[in-house]
Design an enzyme around this catalytic site. Structure first.
Site, PDB file in Angstrom:
ATOM      1  N   GLU A 114       0.777  -1.175   0.018  1.00 34.26           N
ATOM      2  CA  GLU A 114      -0.108   0.026  -0.108  1.00 34.26           C
ATOM      3  C   GLU A 114       0.713   1.211   0.078  1.00 34.26           C
ATOM      4  O   GLU A 114       0.393   2.661   0.402  1.00 34.26           O
ATOM      5  CB  GLU A 114      -0.921   0.181   1.085  1.00 34.26           C
ATOM      6  CG  GLU A 114      -1.846  -1.074   1.215  1.00 34.26           C
ATOM      7  CD  GLU A 114      -2.847  -1.061   0.100  1.00 34.26           C
ATOM      8  OE1 GLU A 114      -2.806  -0.028  -0.908  1.00 34.26           O
ATOM      9  OE2 GLU A 114      -3.739  -1.692   0.083  1.00 34.26           O
ATOM     10  N   HIS A 132      -3.087   2.922   8.237  1.00 34.60           N
ATOM     11  CA  HIS A 132      -4.150   2.154   7.405  1.00 34.60           C
ATOM     12  C   HIS A 132      -4.552   0.918   8.194  1.00 34.60           C
ATOM     13  O   HIS A 132      -3.622   0.043   8.697  1.00 34.60           O
ATOM     14  CB  HIS A 132      -3.676   2.000   6.073  1.00 34.60           C
ATOM     15  CG  HIS A 132      -4.436   0.875   5.346  1.00 34.60           C
ATOM     16  ND1 HIS A 132      -5.714   1.041   5.032  1.00 34.60           N
ATOM     17  CD2 HIS A 132      -4.030  -0.138   4.801  1.00 34.60           C
ATOM     18  CE1 HIS A 132      -6.212   0.004   4.362  1.00 34.60           C
ATOM     19  NE2 HIS A 132      -5.185  -0.815   4.074  1.00 34.60           N
ATOM     20  N   HIS A 134      -7.782  -2.231   8.731  1.00 33.87           N
ATOM     21  CA  HIS A 134      -8.942  -3.251   8.011  1.00 33.87           C
ATOM     22  C   HIS A 134     -10.025  -3.292   9.337  1.00 33.87           C
ATOM     23  O   HIS A 134     -10.447  -4.216   9.612  1.00 33.87           O
ATOM     24  CB  HIS A 134      -8.598  -4.791   7.501  1.00 33.87           C
ATOM     25  CG  HIS A 134      -7.694  -4.429   6.497  1.00 33.87           C
ATOM     26  ND1 HIS A 134      -7.096  -5.231   5.776  1.00 33.87           N
ATOM     27  CD2 HIS A 134      -7.258  -3.419   5.817  1.00 33.87           C
ATOM     28  CE1 HIS A 134      -6.228  -5.125   4.598  1.00 33.87           C
ATOM     29  NE2 HIS A 134      -6.403  -4.026   4.491  1.00 33.87           N
ATOM     30  N   TYR A 153     -20.452  14.061  17.333  1.00 37.09           N
ATOM     31  CA  TYR A 153     -19.622  15.323  17.122  1.00 37.09           C
ATOM     32  C   TYR A 153     -18.175  15.204  16.842  1.00 37.09           C
ATOM     33  O   TYR A 153     -17.556  16.043  16.229  1.00 37.09           O
ATOM     34  CB  TYR A 153     -19.858  16.329  18.054  1.00 37.09           C
ATOM     35  CG  TYR A 153     -19.357  15.863  19.451  1.00 37.09           C
ATOM     36  CD1 TYR A 153     -17.908  15.972  19.923  1.00 37.09           C
ATOM     37  CD2 TYR A 153     -20.491  15.384  20.550  1.00 37.09           C
ATOM     38  CE1 TYR A 153     -17.624  15.596  21.215  1.00 37.09           C
ATOM     39  CE2 TYR A 153     -19.831  15.214  21.910  1.00 37.09           C
ATOM     40  CZ  TYR A 153     -18.385  15.370  22.065  1.00 37.09           C
ATOM     41  OH  TYR A 153     -18.083  15.086  23.383  1.00 37.09           O
ATOM     42  N   HIS A 194     -12.656  -2.146   2.156  1.00 36.06           N
ATOM     43  CA  HIS A 194     -11.466  -2.299   2.504  1.00 36.06           C
ATOM     44  C   HIS A 194     -10.885  -1.903   4.049  1.00 36.06           C
ATOM     45  O   HIS A 194     -10.564  -2.882   4.613  1.00 36.06           O
ATOM     46  CB  HIS A 194     -10.688  -1.491   1.446  1.00 36.06           C
ATOM     47  CG  HIS A 194      -9.098  -1.536   1.321  1.00 36.06           C
ATOM     48  ND1 HIS A 194      -8.462  -1.622   0.197  1.00 36.06           N
ATOM     49  CD2 HIS A 194      -8.086  -1.972   2.238  1.00 36.06           C
ATOM     50  CE1 HIS A 194      -6.930  -1.794   0.686  1.00 36.06           C
ATOM     51  NE2 HIS A 194      -6.986  -1.838   1.905  1.00 36.06           N
TER      52      HIS A 194
END
Length: 253
Positions: A114, A132, A134, A153, A194
């Site tokens: 990635e 990142h 999953h 909020y 993803h």
């Protein structure tokens, strides 16, 4: 996703030696750095933080196995988790680094597949760290809606309503482009079918935003699952007001 055997150059590493001591071999051969070379305290310290953050994503259930990835930027150097290596096996000797073009300048392990996403964030924002994952609830939400409903909020902490980037194959330039569109004006987004991407000024901030995003997704899924009822939602104006309040939140330094 972390896939063994892929990197930004598709295995073709035929650049000349660089100032950090990495030696480029012929096409298809691996990068062989001077592993005994001092990389500097700042780089070593940041690598330790990258590994610790990656391990935290596993401990907190945001990734399973080697899915997801973490990176941090120091100048024009990006330290990134390698492809397909369990985080609990990473050591100081496994340091993996690339420049902003994706050229590997440190380490022998193949960078995460990635990498295009991470580099796209660094090239277009002031980010110093990217996470990142999953995460289950966030990924579930990414399959249901084009934008996370404003159920809380704390969406303000990510810049406003969290968008879902259109699906594209993992590791692709298309996915990186889709992600950038969803990140416009935001510090986090969902990737359809993803997972999540968040960034920040530090690894802690990027990670906290990931955890917050997963929590909001879990909250919305929980509230919307009650038969016969729909969760009340905030307006964008209400979230924007919170965004202004958050600017003065926390301890003064």
């Amino acid at each position: 996703m972390a896939e063994p055997g892929r990197n930004a150059n598709d295995g073709r590493l035929d650049d000349p030696p660089d100032e950090r001591g990495s030696v480029r071999r012929g096409a298809g051969e691996s990068v062989v750095p001077d592993v005994g070379e001092e990389v500097g305290e700042d780089v070593a310290r940041l690598w330790a933080e990258v590994v610790a953050t990656a391990r935290r994503t596993v401990t907190d259930g945001l990734v399973v196995g080697t899915s997801g990835n973490v990176s941090a930027r120091l100048g024009d150097l990006v330290l990134v988790t390698p492809s397909g290596v369990p985080y609990d096996r990473l050591t100081p000797a496994d340091l993996t680094g690339v420049d902003l073009t994706g050229r590997q300048v440190l380490g022998t392990l193949v960078p995460t597949s990635e990498l295009p996403m991470h580099l796209a964030v660094y090239r277009t924002t002031d980010a110093r760290a990217v996470v990142h994952t999953h995460a289950v609830h966030a990924t579930a939400v990414s399959t249901l809606v084009p934008e996370l409903p404003l159920v809380h909020y704390m969406a303000a902490a990510l810049g406003g309503p969290v968008r879902v980037a259109p699906y594209a194959p993992y590791g692709s330039d298309e996915l990186a482009r889709n992600m950038l569109g969803a990140l416009a004006g935001r510090s986090g987004c969902l990737l359809r079918n993803h997972g999540t991407v968040t960034y920040g000024a530090t690894l802690d901030q990027a990670y906290d935003r990931t955890a917050q995003l997963e929590w909001m997704c879990r909250l919305w899924l929980t509230a919307s699952s009650v038969p016969g009822l729909s969760p009340s939602l905030l307006t964008e104006a209400q979230v924007a007001e919170v965004g202004e309040r958050l600017k003065g939140y926390g301890q003064r330094r």
